[in-house]
Every structure is written in structure tokens, then in C-alpha cells.
Design an enzyme around this catalytic site. Structure first.
Site: not given
Length: 293
Positions: A247, A48, A51, A177
Site C-alpha cells: 500500500e 483499483h 489507485e 495498491h
């Protein structure tokens, strides 16, 4: 890094993006003629575009690994000499570049596919084939979670698919991420657990162990939200690779969200150093965690 540590590092290109950029990576091995016979692990980031920390973290963890190897750190030397390590830090270089190209962050997420209706972008982490289109994704091109017209419609996800499938010795995959400070494991497309009880337990134990080092929360991906067509559902679902998503920091939007600033990088790298080594180590047999205390 490939130049500075050329005796154990090769710069690789695994494919090209929609806009024709190389998707580059690092392959680390003591002996490239024998690397495929050793246990393999793959780290990736930058699915992404906004990110950016998910790109910096695997790159800098790898830089630290190589520095420690050259300095003669016995733990690192043993790992590098006996493992096959693959790093793809930026799966979506088109999106990453677009996000910063104006001089101001655009909060862009997807790749830069020009869809037939003129709207740009496919969410690469909804474009993998396993469970594709079964929830937590969209067929609306305007959506940030637009899954694309078909599984693996995008050259970026095709490149990851082909590379991972070609390296059959890979037993562990980690996709970086941001953000939320979580250690996630399959499934994402359903609230059901993995039906193989041993594999479920391996994911749970490893996630809990790594969370003890980085301070993140370990949980099944769907506990965060349902998301189908993501990397780890595919890598475990199709290839039975033990798979995780980190994350990274911060914990919430008010802590900086997708743009916490460069000052956070060193802290994030340091807290994820032990998990990084742990995954490299356990690529010989992830299931041995079932017998570890």
C-alpha cells in the site's frame, strides 16, 4: 520500453477486459528461449481504478531497471541475466480510463462490468478464488467491495490467474495498491497466521526487510482489515507463491489519499527501488531469508 530495450523486453497481452481493452505487460529476460527455466517474479498494479500511483510505480521501477541494465550496473545486469521478470502494471485498464475520462477524478474503484441490475463494477481484488466471499467483501452490486457473482467471474482476474498459473517458475508476487504505506502479506481473509510456520516466517522476514527500506509498516493483511478474495491470498493459498501487497504513499487521506499528485511519484519509486530488486533477487529461493542475517 519494449521498443527501446527490445533485446531483453517483450510486450505481452495476457487477456482482454470487460470492455475489450488489452491487459498488457512486459516480460523481461536475457534469453526468452530459456526464461521458463530461470526463477520468476511478477509485479502488478492497477487493480483499483483510482489507485493510479500503483500503475506508475511498477512501470517506472521497470524503466529504471532497464536503464540501469543498459548502463551496465553490475547488480542489475546480474539480476536480469539470471531471472525471469513479469510486469502487469494495469490489471484494470477499463476502470483506470473511466476514472479520468471526464477530466475530473471520479474516485472509481471497480472494473466496468455492467451487472444484471444495471449497476457497474466488480472489485477485482475481491474476485479471486481462494477464500472468496468469506468476509470483507459484499454481494451488493452498489458496494465498492462487490465480489462479483462467482470467483474469477471477471476476465481481468481470469487473465491474471491463467498467466500466473502458466508461468510455473514464478516464486514471488507483488501487487501494488494505494494508500497507507504498508507492506502486507497473507492472510487477508482471516486473522489466523499462515499454518506453514516456515512460510509465515519468510513473509514476516521479507516484509520487515523491505519496510526498512521504504519506511512502510509490515503487517498481515487482515491487521488492516479483513478482505477475502484478494490477489495474494489466492497466489499463496493456491500456488504457494510468496506474496506481498504494497500500500503505497501517502500514509493517510489528508496526505492526498488516492490522488497525491504526480510530484510524489519519484519519491515513491526511489524508496521502493531496493525492495523491488530484493524481490527479483530472492525469487531464486525466498526461503533462503531464513538463514540470512
Amino acid at each position: 520500453l519494449a521498443t527501446d530495450y527490445s533485446q531483453i523486453v517483450r510486450l505481452i497481452t495476457i487477456g482482454k477486459t470487460v470492455e475489450g481493452r488489452d491487459i498488457v505487460g512486459l516480460h523481461i529476460s536475457k534469453d526468452f528461449t530459456q526464461s521458463a527455466t530461470k526463477p520468476g517474479v511478477i509485479f502488478m498494479g492497477g487493480h483499483h481504478a483510482r489507485e493510479h500511483l500503483s500503475v506508475e510505480t511498477p512501470l517506472r521501477l521497470t524503466k529504471k531497471l532497464l536503464e540501469r541494465y543498459q548502463a551496465g550496473d553490475s547488480e542489475v545486469v546480474a539480476l536480469v541475466d539470471n531471472r525471469d521478470i513479469h510486469i502487469i502494471p494495469a490489471v484494470n485498464p477499463d476502470g483506470l480510463e473511466y476514472d479520468v475520462s471526464s477530466g475530473n477524478y471520479r474516485s472509481w474503484r471497480k472494473n466496468r462490468r455492467k451487472n444484471p441490475d444495471g449497476v457497474y463494477g466488480v472489485d477485482l481484488n475481491r474476485n479471486y478464488g481462494f477464500g472468496w466471499g468469506t468476509g470483507g467483501s459484499s454481494d451488493d452490486t452498489y458496494s465498492d467491495v462487490y465480489m462479483g457473482p462467482a470467483p474469477f467471474s471477471e476476465p481481468e482476474t481470469q487473465a491474471i490467474k491463467n498467466y500466473v498459473e502458466a508461468n510455473k517458475n514464478i516464486t514471488i508476487l507483488l501487487s501494488f495498491h494505494t494508500f497507507s504505506k504498508l507492506v502486507l502479506y497473507p492472510w487477508g481473509h482471516t486473522y489466523d497466521p499462515i499454518s506453514d510456520n516456515q512460510a509465515q516466517r519468510v513473509h514476516e522476514l521479507m516484509a520487515k526487510k523491505m519496510a526498512g527500506w521504504n519506511g512502510y509498516t509490515p503487517e498481515q493483511s487482515s491487521d488492516l482489515y479483513i478482505a477475502s478474495g484478494d490477489t495474494t491470498d489466492w497466489s499463496y493459498g493456491e500456488l504457494k507463491i510468496i506474496s506481498f501487497t504494497f500500500e503505497l504513499d501517502p500514509g493517510q487521506f489528508l496526505g492526498g489519499g488516492f490522488y497525491p499528485g504526480a510530484g510524489i511519484i519519484e519519491e515513491v519509486v526511489n524508496k521502493n527501488w531496493k525492495p523491488y530488486l530484493y524481490l527479483i533477487d530472492h525469487s531464486d529461493n525466498p526461503y533462503r531469508v531464513l538463514n540470512e542475517k
